[in-house]
Design an enzyme around this catalytic site. Structure first.
Site: not given
Length: 270
Positions: A2-3, A151
């Site tokens: 599940p996302e 990042r």
DNA sequence: CAAGAGGCCTGAGGGC
DNA sequence: TGCCCTCAGGCCTCTT
């Protein structure tokens, strides 16, 4: 697994069965899922009326006057609303007995899911550090650009960081990067503002569309018609390593990125 | 603070 | 046919 679209699909399926109903009782067949199930689930929840079924990130919240039950489906969790007489099956860990005479049953073979409690007016620790909802206006290319400066992690890892934006897991990260033409290996800090605008748009489009398709991987669904998810029939990259790129026909590449199986086109994604 | 690795957990699927 | 091994992966937690 599940996302966001699958959790949202679950929420929409549950809401008509739960909202306005009272919880008559709670049956815990195990004391823990991913974490110990807090005592309030048995001591406070029974007798409460469910006012709303909400979603935050991949969590479902059952709101009552006393507080909210938090459900996370983990990898393999599913929720169904069933007649109370339905026989118990393997991995049926929790029942919420409803005033309608039915039960909401939580099944989770791998037990990566969780059932937690949040008193009224408080925000559970696990919800505090979450990033914005991807379908909200505050999530856009400028936001991703600002958050990603300096990042060095791969942009796919960055996109799956729930502190950056919630709800994007392995499937939709792969699909969004494919749509935006960005290599998942590129350092997050090295992606331009323009390309992040394309990525944010791709995330929104794909998630919104997947919701209309009922998600990707839900099979045992809770809605009365039992509709499964259909989005998996339209995946471009995820799970298709070695197969032809839908755009250029070259074989899709396959590798682990940040300990996650990843598929992309070395020609179309730069 | 960022990044990478470890760990949880069980069923599916491949190899022999 | 059946056993064993590997893999899947959200996401927290620990280490560097």
């Amino acid at each position: 697994m599940p996302e966001l679209p699958e959790v949202e699909t679950t929420r929409r399926g549950l809401a008509p069965h739960l909202e306005g109903k009272r919880i008559r009782g709670v049956v815990l067949r195990r004391p823990d899922l991913r974490w110990p199930i807090p005592k309030e689930i048995e001591s406070v929840l029974p007798g409460q009326r469910i006012d709303a079924v909400r979603r935050r990130a991949k969590y479902l919240l059952l709101d009552t006057a006393a507080g909210s039950a938090l459900l996370h489906l983990g990898m393999t969790g599913s929720l169904r609303v069933l007649p109370a007489s339905t026989p118990i099956g393997a991995h049926d860990h929790v029942d919420l007995q409803l005033s309608s005479g039915r039960v909401m049953r939580f099944n989770d073979p791998r037990r990566f899911g969780s059932l937690l409690w949040q008193p009224a007016g408080e925000t559970h620790e696990l919800l505090r550090a979450l990033g914005p909802e991807p379908l909200a206006d505050e999530f856009d290319g400028d936001y991703l650009f600002a958050r990603s400066r300096n990042r060095k992690a791969p942009v796919k890892t960055f996109l799956m960081d729930q502190g950056v934006v919630v709800g994007v897991g392995n499937i939709y990260a792969a699909e969004s990067l494919f749509r935006a033409g960005i290599s998942p290996l590129r350092a997050a800090g090295k992606v331009s503002r323009e390309r992040y605008a394309a990525l944010a748009a791709a995330v929104k489009d794909i998630l919104a569309y997947a919701i209309t398709r009922g998600g990707t991987t839900l099979r045992d669904f809770i809605s009365p018609d039992g509709a499964p998810g259909y989005f998996e029939q339209e995946l471009s990259a995820y799970g298709r390593g070695g197969q032809p790129c839908p755009t250029c026909g070259r074989p899709l590449k396959f590798a682990n990125i940040g300990q996650r199986a990843s598929v992309w086109c070395g020609h179309c994604q730069r």
